[in-house]
Design an enzyme around this catalytic site. Structure first.
Site, PDB file in Angstrom:
ATOM      1  N   ASN A  53       0.819  -1.231   0.000  1.00  0.00           N
ATOM      2  CA  ASN A  53       0.000   0.000   0.000  1.00  0.00           C
ATOM      3  C   ASN A  53       0.847   1.273   0.000  1.00  0.00           C
ATOM      4  O   ASN A  53       0.461   2.267   0.608  1.00  0.00           O
ATOM      5  CB  ASN A  53      -0.960   0.033   1.206  1.00  0.00           C
ATOM      6  CG  ASN A  53      -1.879  -1.165   1.204  1.00  0.00           C
ATOM      7  OD1 ASN A  53      -2.386  -1.547   0.145  1.00  0.00           O
ATOM      8  ND2 ASN A  53      -2.073  -1.776   2.345  1.00  0.00           N
ATOM      9  N   ARG A  54       1.990   1.207  -0.647  1.00  0.00           N
ATOM     10  CA  ARG A  54       2.923   2.341  -0.732  1.00  0.00           C
ATOM     11  C   ARG A  54       3.470   2.764   0.632  1.00  0.00           C
ATOM     12  O   ARG A  54       3.964   3.878   0.806  1.00  0.00           O
ATOM     13  CB  ARG A  54       2.293   3.580  -1.436  1.00  0.00           C
ATOM     14  CG  ARG A  54       1.460   3.310  -2.662  1.00  0.00           C
ATOM     15  CD  ARG A  54       2.162   2.520  -3.725  1.00  0.00           C
ATOM     16  NE  ARG A  54       3.250   3.236  -4.379  1.00  0.00           N
ATOM     17  CZ  ARG A  54       4.154   2.666  -5.180  1.00  0.00           C
ATOM     18  NH1 ARG A  54       4.093   1.367  -5.409  1.00  0.00           N
ATOM     19  NH2 ARG A  54       5.102   3.360  -5.732  1.00  0.00           N
TER      20      ARG A  54
END
Ligand code: FMN
Length: 211
Positions: free
Chosen positions: A189-190
């Site tokens: 999710n970055r």
């Protein structure tokens, strides 16, 4: 974050960061991994320089030497990058290995490598590459490609022996003495992970950074 806190918190960090006191040992570990997975040129890096008018420019070069202080690459001393480094001897490097989703950024000051170091590397290169170093007036406009081919022919005539091609006076290496080295790991999710080493005199201070 101070060193003490970093250490007590290390269980929360990805094990890929290992617990290295200086960035060079960690760099070597990541490079060794990238060598196994990259399809070519794991030693390729983007090199950023800045000219007199503060205009940055970036291009790829190959890392050809590593000491416990410096990252070394070779090039034509009259090229755009070299001219920029002469007027502003600072640079940044960025490695990105897609196969392992990792990045390393380096900042520091630049100096030419000693002639003997450049000779040693130059003499290890294939004949064609050594001739190419003579023939290419790197970064200058060229009328036609056959101009370059003719220059290659001329230098092959001038230096017919594979064993005797001296290093051109306009070809050498630059060593970037690192002040900062940052390691970046891809996260879900970055939510990536970053570890930065900053040089403070003779020691390195580590900090983790928000992604
Ligand atoms: C993967 C890769 C590696 C390269 N390695 C070098 C290198 O080690 N030295 C070099 O002078 N140019 C290298 N080049 C070419 C440079 O990117 C650039 O075109 C050239 O050095 C001229 O740059 P300049 O005009 O900014 O000086 C490489 C290009 C690529 C794509």
């Amino acid at each position: 974050m101070n060193q003490k806190k970093y250490k007590s918190n290390k269980a929360g960090l990805n094990s890929c960061f290992l617990n290295k006191k200086n960035p060079f040992d960690l760099f070597k570990a990541w490079m060794a991994k990238a060598k196994k997975t990259e399809i070519n040129d794991p030693n390729a890096l983007a090199l950023a320089t800045v000219n007199r008018k503060k205009q940055p420019s970036v291009r790829m070069v190959l890392l050809k030497g590593l000491t416990n202080k410096e990252f070394i690459f070779y090039t034509n001393l009259n090229s755009k990058k070299s001219n920029e480094l002469k007027s502003n001897p600072k640079a940044s490097m960025c490695f990105h290995w897609k196969s392992i989703r990792r990045q390393i950024r380096i900042e520091g000051s630049i100096a030419k490598v000693p002639g003997k170091v450049a000779d040693k590397y130059y003499n290890s290169r294939p004949y064609g590459s050594r001739i190419g170093a003579w023939a290419s007036i790197q970064s200058r406009p060229m009328e036609t490609r056959s101009d370059l081919m003719n220059r290659i022919k001329e230098y092959k005539k001038k230096f017919p022996s594979h064993k005797k091609v001296p290093r051109p006076p306009y070809w050498s290496g630059f060593a970037l003495k690192a002040n900062e080295v940052e390691f970046w790991l891809d996260g879900q999710n970055r939510i990536h992970e970053r570890l930065r080493y900053k040089r403070l005199g003779s020691r390195w201070v580590k900090e983790i950074l928000y992604p």
